[in-house]
Design an enzyme around this catalytic site. Structure first.
Site, mmCIF file in Angstrom:
data_model
loop_
_atom_site.group_PDB
_atom_site.id
_atom_site.type_symbol
_atom_site.label_atom_id
_atom_site.label_comp_id
_atom_site.label_asym_id
_atom_site.label_seq_id
_atom_site.Cartn_x
_atom_site.Cartn_y
_atom_site.Cartn_z
ATOM 1 N N ASP A 491 0.880 -1.131 0.011
ATOM 2 C CA ASP A 491 -0.060 0.090 -0.096
ATOM 3 C C ASP A 491 0.782 1.216 -0.022
ATOM 4 O OD1 ASP A 491 -2.168 1.592 0.245
ATOM 5 O OD2 ASP A 491 -2.862 0.737 2.281
ATOM 6 N N TRP A 530 -3.837 7.334 -4.081
ATOM 7 C CA TRP A 530 -4.208 8.697 -3.809
ATOM 8 C C TRP A 530 -4.325 9.499 -5.256
ATOM 9 C CZ3 TRP A 530 -5.352 9.577 0.977
ATOM 10 C CH2 TRP A 530 -4.441 8.752 1.932
ATOM 11 N N GLY A 536 -0.770 16.089 -1.143
ATOM 12 C CA GLY A 536 0.178 16.885 -1.747
ATOM 13 C C GLY A 536 0.978 16.523 -2.718
ATOM 14 N N GLU A 537 0.838 15.496 -3.246
ATOM 15 C CA GLU A 537 1.602 15.109 -4.564
ATOM 16 C C GLU A 537 0.913 15.515 -5.762
ATOM 17 O OE1 GLU A 537 -1.188 13.730 -3.636
ATOM 18 O OE2 GLU A 537 -0.914 11.606 -3.541
ATOM 19 N N ASP A 562 -9.986 3.953 -3.534
ATOM 20 C CA ASP A 562 -10.676 2.712 -2.875
ATOM 21 C C ASP A 562 -12.080 2.642 -3.568
ATOM 22 O OD1 ASP A 562 -8.356 2.428 -1.783
ATOM 23 O OD2 ASP A 562 -9.350 2.356 0.412
#
Ligand code: GLA
Length: 741
Positions: A491, A530, A536-537, A562
């Site tokens: 994960d 994400w 924040g990426e 998800d």
């Protein structure tokens, strides 16, 4: 029918909501550490910005800002992590003198070394006052640009090197459809004193017009324990790019299956069993002696078809050389999973010749078809223990799911707190797992199941909860393998919250799994859940970009969030469609042994026909079919659908092609095609809208003319026809056909 769900689900939901809230309010998350500022005299500020990596170069900048605008001086240099300390890259340093409100200086660019840490050192002076500072650290990805695109529609892939005999070689491919002249170069590199160095004697180049151009490096004698990787450049129609594969740590290999014969006196011809590299198979032969007169060697790959060995003539290579050892590799051929391959070699020297063939290699591709199984996450949440897993295994045998192929039982979050012993080994709670995880895997194996496990690439899972493997990748991969685990989900929930970079961490994890100390094959499922910006990426580090690199290193990778994420209670059709369409964006990277993963089949909250719709579309995607729901609560229709051999055959088709949406019809109607083996086509008619859609798909649209066989998969009928497929499909459902001329 309305299904009641039992309590553990709420634990899961609360956890998900908690994770979402704590992520959203996490104030310090950023994928790079903060830039650093210091004062220079009064009213002037010197700031060093974290280095930036682009196009295989790293640069950094610093600024000196104030208002006095008298002459200011600055110097900026790049530093890199070296031997536990930091060293300056002298060629990067730049100095300036300027009078400006803000003086900005950028270093000269430095070629990036994969996996290396970089930071900026900056010095500034103004009116006799000076100060210096260093920026935060940027770590270069290990596999820069692997899977890089070359112009439009062409992909350059550098594979992990492989070992044959005592040689290491690598393969690179450039694939697309335009079939104009393309050039590929492949070189081996090795790690020496922390720096990657090219082995120039290994470089090979090829110019070709083909759908896929595959090239091997020249073989190099390996040193056990050394790390090797491949770098490649490819160009097509004047556009070029480069890619770097991930690292192999060479072990002294066993030479079982080698076959050696003498060639005259003092010369030995050896044929080594073939190996797989990327999606190709290659082989090698050597002729060694001391006389150093001109020798000739030929090596060809053979494969077994219907019990007979047949030469693959396009693989044959010949070499004439004067050397102590002449080493030759075959040309690479595309691997057909499940096929047996061997090498035949002939060698001659001073008019004396002989030939031999190696032992055979069976092309076992891990997850050659999409894996199937069960995951605990949406079904049991963190509420798992030996008794609940044994009960689940028994339920899956009683209801026939295991017999239909759902054979991996995969523990997700909650199996471990992440506690470790003094040596850093993961420990297991003996109350939760009285027989240990190895006891559990033995039990599952005895019932014909495989066992999957979960960890996070960060120090812990979502919001600091549960197991994470940061700084323990190799140790944990060794532990999982020693426990008899067959599949590992890595994960990026906690890792993303901690600002780590998915490609860097997962490349290291994949290498750890590939090099596990038991040599155990383990499926790797990469899960970057994400969305861009969520923690924040940038998009390049989100779920949407994982496909770029993960297909080279993992059996599957998640393509979106998800399916039950976002605070809603049941899985809804809306989220099924969202994950379907996220997954559908990059069908080109899926294939035998590497699948794009749209997340699990929960079915909770879906009607029977919506559940059937999800299974239909997951099969069109060639998705891993993983059930994650209380299997005792499935309706009889859902259970029967999950076991339907005809729909499972569409998912499991040996071609391994991922279906795509061909065109739309009506309002919300989507027509999907998936190529199947045996020149067949699967056709799904999906209604994403709110009112019935009348579909009509003509033979011409399906690439057919005249009469064809039409198999309605869900209704189990077959007819011969030359008419279009017509169907009225209700909202939020799908039909499925297989057509063949
Ligand atoms: C993330 C993953 C899920 C699940 C949870 C466990 O959200 O995407 O599949 O593993 O973590 O907490």
């Amino acid at each position: 029918m309305i299904k009641t769900h039992y309590k553990p689900r709420f634990g899961v939901l609360l956890f998900i909501v908690f994770a979402a809230i704590s992520v959203a309010s996490y104030p310090f998350i950023s994928h790079v550490a903060a830039d650093s500022s210091v004062a220079v005299g009064s009213g002037y500020t010197l700031t060093a910005y974290n280095p930036v990596i682009a196009n295989n170069s790293v640069t950094g900048k610093a600024t000196l800002s104030g208002t006095a605008q008298t002459s200011e001086q600055m110097q900026v240099c790049m530093w890199y992590a070296y031997n536990e300390g930091w060293a300056q890259v002298n060629s990067s340093c730049k100095s300036v003198t300027l009078t400006a409100t803000t003086t900005s200086v950028t270093t000269y660019p430095v070629t990036v070394s994969p996996g290396t840490e970089y930071k900026i050192w900056a010095w500034g002076s103004q009116s006799g006052n000076s100060n210096s500072t260093t920026s935060g650290v940027t770590t270069a990805p290990l596999s820069l640009g692997s899977g890089a695109s070359v112009g439009s529609g062409y992909t350059l892939t550098a594979n992990t090197p492989v070992v044959i005999g005592n040689a290491v070689i690598g393969t690179v491919s450039l694939s697309g459809t335009a079939q104009t002249s393309e050039q590929v170069q492949a070189c081996l590199w090795y790690l020496r004193s922390g720096t990657w160095q090219q082995i120039s004697s290994s470089c090979n180049t090829l110019t070709q017009t083909a759908t896929t151009t595959t090239i091997t490096t020249k073989p190099v004698t390996f040193t056990a324990g050394t790390q090797y990787r491949i770098s490649a450049t490819g160009s097509q129609s004047g556009i070029s790019n480069s890619a770097t594969g991930y690292t192999l740590t060479a072990k002294s290999g066993s030479s079982s299956g080698n076959s050696s014969v003498p060639v005259g006196s003092g010369y030995t011809l050896t044929a080594y069993p073939p190996v797989m590299a990327g999606s190709s198979t290659i082989g090698m032969a050597t002729l060694s002696g001391t006389a150093r007169t001109s020798e000739q060697v030929q090596a060809c790959l053979w494969y077994q078809a219907s019990g007979t060995w047949q030469q693959i003539s396009s693989s044959c290579n010949t070499l004439t050389q004067t050397a102590t050892t002449t080493t030759i590799t075959t040309k690479p051929v595309a691997t057909i999973p499940g096929t047996q391959y061997e090498i035949s070699a002939s060698g001659s020297r001073s008019g004396i010749s002989n030939s031999t063939s190696s032992g055979s290699m069976s092309a076992t591709v891990l997850s050659a078809t999409p894996y199937m199984g069960f995951n605990t996450y949406y079904a049991l949440g963190g509420n798992i223990n030996e008794a609940s897993i044994k009960q689940l295994a028994s339920q899956m045998q009683q209801n026939g799911l295991e017999q239909s192929g759902y054979n991996i039982i995969w523990l997700d979050w909650g199996w471990s707190t992440g506690a470790r012993d003094a040596q850093g080994n993961l420990t297991t709670d003996t109350t939760q797992w009285p027989s240990g995880i190895s006891g559990l895997t033995s039990y599952l194996h005895s019932l014909g199941f495989k066992a999957g496990i979960y960890t996070d690439a960060g120090a812990s899972g979502c919001s600091n909860s549960g197991v994470g493997s940061l700084n323990h990748y190799q140790q944990d991969a060794n532990t999982f393998a020693a426990w008899g685990v067959d599949a590992v989900k890595v994960d990026f929930c906690g890792a993303g919250q901690a600002g780590l970079i998915p490609q860097v961490q997962n490349t290291q994890f994949a290498s750890a799994i590939a090099n596990n100390s038991s040599n155990r094959p383990m499926i790797l499922n990469i899960c970057v859940p994400w969305l861009p910006g969520q923690v924040g990426e940038p998009e390049s580090q989100s779920s949407y970009s994982t496909y770029l690199w993960a297909h080279n290193i993992a059996q599957s990778w998640r393509t979106g969030p998800d399916i039950n994420y976002g605070g809603h209670t049941p899985e809804t059709w809306f989220y099924v469609m969202r994950n379907l369409h996220d997954n559908a964006t990059h069908p080109e990277v899926a294939g035998p042994g590497h699948w794009s993963d749209p997340d699990y089949m929960d079915f909770y909250g879906l009607t029977d026909s919506q559940s059937r719709g999800q299974l239909t579309m997951w099969s069109m995607l060639s998705a891993p079919l993983v059930i994650s729901t209380d299997v005792t609560q499935l309706t009889s229709s859902q259970l029967a659908d999950l076991k339907n051999p005809a729909v499972l055959a569409v998912d499991q088709d040996s071609l391994g092609s991922q279906g795509t949406m061909a065109f739309t019809q009506g309002t919300g109607g989507e027509v999907w095609f998936k190529h199947l083996s045996g020149n067949r086509l699967a056709v799904a008619l999906l209604n994403t809208g709110t009112s019935p859609v009348d579909f009509q798909v003509t033979p011409a649209q399906m690439g057919l003319s005249g009469s064809y066989t039409l198999n309605d998969v869900w209704n189990n009928t077959t007819a011969t026809t030359s008419s279009p497929i017509t169907a009225t499909v209700d909202p939020t459902s799908a039909t499925l056909y297989i057509v063949q001329q």
